[in-house]
Design an enzyme around this catalytic site. Structure first.
Site, PDB file in Angstrom:
ATOM      1  N   LYS A  22       6.463 -13.211  -8.166  1.00 28.22           N
ATOM      2  CA  LYS A  22       7.653 -12.812  -7.390  1.00 28.22           C
ATOM      3  C   LYS A  22       7.290 -12.555  -5.927  1.00 28.22           C
ATOM      4  CE  LYS A  22       9.022  -8.394  -7.421  1.00 28.22           C
ATOM      5  NZ  LYS A  22       9.196  -7.762  -6.107  1.00 28.22           N
ATOM      6  N   ASN A  23       6.237 -11.787  -5.706  1.00 33.97           N
ATOM      7  CA  ASN A  23       5.937 -11.389  -4.332  1.00 33.97           C
ATOM      8  C   ASN A  23       5.438 -12.555  -3.476  1.00 33.97           C
ATOM      9  OD1 ASN A  23       6.811  -8.843  -4.866  1.00 33.97           O
ATOM     10  ND2 ASN A  23       4.781  -7.944  -5.157  1.00 33.97           N
ATOM     11  N   ARG A  93      13.288  -5.553  -0.742  1.00 37.36           N
ATOM     12  CA  ARG A  93      12.318  -5.149   0.250  1.00 37.36           C
ATOM     13  C   ARG A  93      11.935  -6.339   1.144  1.00 37.36           C
ATOM     14  NH1 ARG A  93      10.941  -0.937   2.427  1.00 37.36           N
ATOM     15  NH2 ARG A  93       8.968  -1.191   3.474  1.00 37.36           N
ATOM     16  N   CYS A 117      12.532  -0.935  -4.085  1.00 35.14           N
ATOM     17  CA  CYS A 117      12.276   0.108  -5.072  1.00 35.14           C
ATOM     18  C   CYS A 117      12.186   1.475  -4.411  1.00 35.14           C
ATOM     19  CB  CYS A 117      10.958  -0.172  -5.774  1.00 35.14           C
ATOM     20  SG  CYS A 117      11.184  -0.987  -7.335  1.00 35.14           S
ATOM     21  N   ARG A 122       8.045   4.080   2.631  1.00 34.00           N
ATOM     22  CA  ARG A 122       7.837   2.688   2.997  1.00 34.00           C
ATOM     23  C   ARG A 122       8.210   2.380   4.452  1.00 34.00           C
ATOM     24  NH1 ARG A 122       8.739  -0.714  -2.477  1.00 34.00           N
ATOM     25  NH2 ARG A 122       7.194  -2.012  -1.496  1.00 34.00           N
ATOM     26  N   ASP A 305       1.125  -1.542  -8.444  1.00 35.91           N
ATOM     27  CA  ASP A 305       2.206  -2.062  -9.291  1.00 35.91           C
ATOM     28  C   ASP A 305       1.851  -2.047 -10.781  1.00 35.91           C
ATOM     29  OD1 ASP A 305       3.756  -2.434  -7.083  1.00 35.91           O
ATOM     30  OD2 ASP A 305       3.679  -4.619  -7.073  1.00 35.91           O
ATOM     31  N   ARG A 397      14.882  -7.185 -11.536  1.00 33.94           N
ATOM     32  CA  ARG A 397      14.527  -7.616 -10.178  1.00 33.94           C
ATOM     33  C   ARG A 397      13.244  -8.441 -10.204  1.00 33.94           C
ATOM     34  NH1 ARG A 397      12.952  -3.186  -6.615  1.00 33.94           N
ATOM     35  NH2 ARG A 397      12.163  -5.049  -5.616  1.00 33.94           N
TER      36      ARG A 397
HETATM   37  C1  UD1 Z   1       4.031  -5.054  -1.399  1.00 36.55           C
HETATM   38  C2  UD1 Z   1       4.634  -5.487  -2.704  1.00 36.55           C
HETATM   39  C3  UD1 Z   1       4.720  -4.315  -3.666  1.00 36.55           C
HETATM   40  C4  UD1 Z   1       3.354  -3.635  -3.804  1.00 36.55           C
HETATM   41  C5  UD1 Z   1       2.768  -3.310  -2.441  1.00 36.55           C
HETATM   42  C6  UD1 Z   1       1.335  -2.786  -2.515  1.00 36.55           C
HETATM   43  C7  UD1 Z   1       6.089  -7.280  -2.043  1.00 36.55           C
HETATM   44  C8  UD1 Z   1       7.493  -7.750  -1.838  1.00 36.55           C
HETATM   45  N1  UD1 Z   1       5.945  -6.032  -2.450  1.00 36.55           N
HETATM   46  O1  UD1 Z   1       4.913  -4.094  -0.833  1.00 36.55           O
HETATM   47  O2  UD1 Z   1       5.155  -4.807  -4.928  1.00 36.55           O
HETATM   48  O3  UD1 Z   1       3.519  -2.438  -4.516  1.00 36.55           O
HETATM   49  O4  UD1 Z   1       2.737  -4.489  -1.622  1.00 36.55           O
HETATM   50  O5  UD1 Z   1       0.526  -3.715  -3.170  1.00 36.55           O
HETATM   51  O6  UD1 Z   1       5.146  -8.016  -1.881  1.00 36.55           O
HETATM   52  N2  UD1 Z   1       2.819   1.067   5.279  1.00 36.55           N
HETATM   53  C9  UD1 Z   1       2.915   1.721   6.492  1.00 36.55           C
HETATM   54  N3  UD1 Z   1       3.500   1.061   7.527  1.00 36.55           N
HETATM   55  C10 UD1 Z   1       3.958  -0.225   7.421  1.00 36.55           C
HETATM   56  C11 UD1 Z   1       3.835  -0.885   6.177  1.00 36.55           C
HETATM   57  C12 UD1 Z   1       3.252  -0.196   5.133  1.00 36.55           C
HETATM   58  O7  UD1 Z   1       2.510   2.881   6.628  1.00 36.55           O
HETATM   59  O8  UD1 Z   1       4.466  -0.775   8.406  1.00 36.55           O
HETATM   60  C13 UD1 Z   1       2.179   1.765   4.130  1.00 36.55           C
HETATM   61  C14 UD1 Z   1       3.126   1.932   2.944  1.00 36.55           C
HETATM   62  O9  UD1 Z   1       3.907   3.094   3.069  1.00 36.55           O
HETATM   63  C15 UD1 Z   1       2.135   2.023   1.808  1.00 36.55           C
HETATM   64  C16 UD1 Z   1       1.017   1.066   2.222  1.00 36.55           C
HETATM   65  O10 UD1 Z   1       1.153   0.925   3.632  1.00 36.55           O
HETATM   66  O11 UD1 Z   1       1.608   3.322   1.729  1.00 36.55           O
HETATM   67  C17 UD1 Z   1       1.046  -0.289   1.570  1.00 36.55           C
HETATM   68  O12 UD1 Z   1       2.332  -0.856   1.705  1.00 36.55           O
HETATM   69  P1  UD1 Z   1       2.542  -2.436   1.787  1.00 36.55           P
HETATM   70  O13 UD1 Z   1       1.278  -3.128   1.390  1.00 36.55           O
HETATM   71  O14 UD1 Z   1       3.140  -2.767   3.100  1.00 36.55           O
HETATM   72  O15 UD1 Z   1       3.632  -2.674   0.663  1.00 36.55           O
HETATM   73  P2  UD1 Z   1       4.798  -3.710   0.696  1.00 36.55           P
HETATM   74  O16 UD1 Z   1       4.415  -4.915   1.462  1.00 36.55           O
HETATM   75  O17 UD1 Z   1       6.060  -3.005   1.055  1.00 36.55           O
END
Ligand code: UD1
Length: 430
Positions: A22-23, A93, A117, A122, A305, A397
């Site tokens: 999915k991702n 997301r 989610c 986030r 996850d 989802r």
């Molecule tokens: C993606 C995945 C999600 C998975 C996550 C971590 C998708 C659509 N979703 O989510 O399923 O759980 O990776 O493997 O691919 N953060 C910041 N600032 C930012 C961005 C992130 O502080 O601008 C922090 C987040 O709060 C979190 C960490 O970085 O603590 C990791 O988040 P991130 O890897 O960005 O997750 P997603 O890409 O949202």
């Protein structure tokens, strides 16, 4: 009332075909709008998140032809807008990948701030930092992210936190930029690599994906391609833990075993037998489960996850375990539900302290988010009696035909809509 009704107690046995990630699909679908040529993408999971993203793409003039359930042909030559503001887009997301893709190709975008989610705050500060470093102007306009750029210029970007989303967005925005971008402290997840492979197959010049330094040399245009998405590491891991928890024997097929290493290692540590072949992994759970300590980490660490799924298994182990969540701050919302099923778990800060119990008891529970929802279904499959899991829209989802795949492995599970359906289920399962 869409729910799953589950009658637990059967060991799950057999083979299950794992779908596309999915991702990875979400990133690659968004990236596909960056070429004017047709793109064929195979192995797209038929789940709510990919449907919503495609709906958003169609709303700006992208033509999407479904060649079969998992294959689409995408034509973005006639895109007629750069604004995706409708409420439905907040449901996913990954809507923010359209910011990188639209900004990278059309130098402008208006996209509603993402939802997804409910597992934590986030923030998207790292996405914004990366886009700004490339010369893109980013502002917020009442919940809409607005970008504008004269010229996008390759740059040096250091991510303060390892973020999958920010890594992907910077890659998208930099692929057609002038000059070279160096992205440091990049995420190494398999879907980051899959996106880089997809973009390279369209003529991009991206090196280093899968390491923490990604180098992107801007190219003047991307061309069409035909590409198959990698298998879903988390779907596979969920079924592997279903074997562990139900004392089953499941072979997950069509997987890349390398992507499952941290999951396989933990399963072995807690007493399961795990064997690998080229594109399959078999998990046999014949012995009592042993406790363990787990900390979620970016890839190749144990995935956040998969945190609820391993907690469901550890809650049935003989001893005490600690599960520490280091990525998201709100990822223990399933614990209250598991406790209703008899689990002995206490959350302290970002750790769950688990004392194993012999078995779960069926209960009426709610899926708090996507992965926790799937984990609770697995708990229901191991429980004595009937469990109903509400709010399964979260699970849908990200899992295609979840209950049907479980049924093929011998699970007693139905998707029910009414009280009458539940009565029928109870009569059938005794
Ligand atoms: C993606 C995945 C999600 C998975 C996550 C971590 C998708 C659509 N979703 O989510 O399923 O759980 O990776 O493997 O691919 N953060 C910041 N600032 C930012 C961005 C992130 O502080 O601008 C922090 C987040 O709060 C979190 C960490 O970085 O603590 C990791 O988040 P991130 O890897 O960005 O997750 P997603 O890409 O949202």
């Amino acid at each position: 009332m869409d729910q799953y009704a589950i009658h637990g107690g059967n060991p799950l046995v057999g083979e299950v075909e794992i779908g596309g990630a999915k991702n990875a699909a979400l990133a690659i679908l968004a990236a596909s709008i960056m070429t004017d040529d047709p793109v064929i993408i195979e192995n797209i999971p038929d789940v709510r998140d990919t449907k919503v993203l495609m709906q958003a793409m169609e709303s700006i003039g992208v033509i999407i032809e479904h060649l079969d359930r998992h294959t689409v042909k995408i034509n973005s030559r006639l895109i007629n807008g750069y604004s995706i503001e409708k409420d439905y887009i907040k449901k996913i997301r990954a809507s923010y990948y359209l910011i990188g893709a639209l900004s990278g190709k059309y130098k402008q975008a208006r996209v509603a701030l993402p939802g997804g989610c409910n597992i934590g705050l986030r923030p998207i500060d790292q996405h914004i930092k990366g886009l700004k470093a490339l010369g893109i102007d980013v502002t917020l306009d009442f919940g809409i992210i607005v970008t504008e750029a004269g010229q996008i210029k390759g740059s040096h970007v250091y991510l303060d936190v390892v973020s999958v989303g920010a890594t992907i967005n910077v890659m998208l925005a930099a692929v057609l930029a002038e000059g070279q971008t160096t992205l440091e402290n990049a995420a190494k997840e398999p879907h980051v690599v899959d996106l880089a492979n997809f973009l390279n197959s369209c003529g991009a010049n991206i090196k280093g994906a899968g390491t923490d330094v990604i180098r992107i040399k801007g190219v003047s245009r991307l061309h069409g391609t035909e590409y198959a998405i990698i298998p879903d590491q988390i779907e596979a891991g969920t079924f592997m833990f279903a074997a562990a928890v139900t004392k089953g024997d499941i072979t997950v097929k069509n997987v890349i075993p390398k992507h499952l290493e941290s999951i396989s290692a933990k399963l072995m540590e807690i007493g399961c037998e795990v064997s690998e072949s080229d594109d399959a992994v078999r998990v046999v759970s014949a012995k009592p489960l042993r406790p363990s300590h787990v900390k979620t980490l970016p890839y190749p660490g144990f995935p956040t996850d998969m945190q609820p799924q391993i907690a469901v298994a550890l809650a049935l182990s003989e001893g005490s375990s600690i599960v520490t969540e280091s990525i998201f701050e709100n990822r223990f919302r399933y614990v209250d539900e598991l406790v209703r099923m008899g689990a002995n778990i206490k959350v302290e800060g970002n750790s769950a302290i688990i004392n194993g119990i012999p078995k779960y008891m069926g209960a009426s529970i709610q899926a708090p988010d996507l992965r926790a929802g799937a984990a609770l279904v697995i708990a229901g499959l191991a429980a004595e009696g009937t469990t109903t899991v509400d709010d399964i829209r979260y699970i849908e989802r990200g899992y295609e035909d979840f209950h049907l795949k479980l049924k093929l492995l011998g699970a007693q599970i139905e998707r029910i809509e009414t009280e009458r359906d539940l009565q029928k289920f109870n009569l059938k399962t005794g």
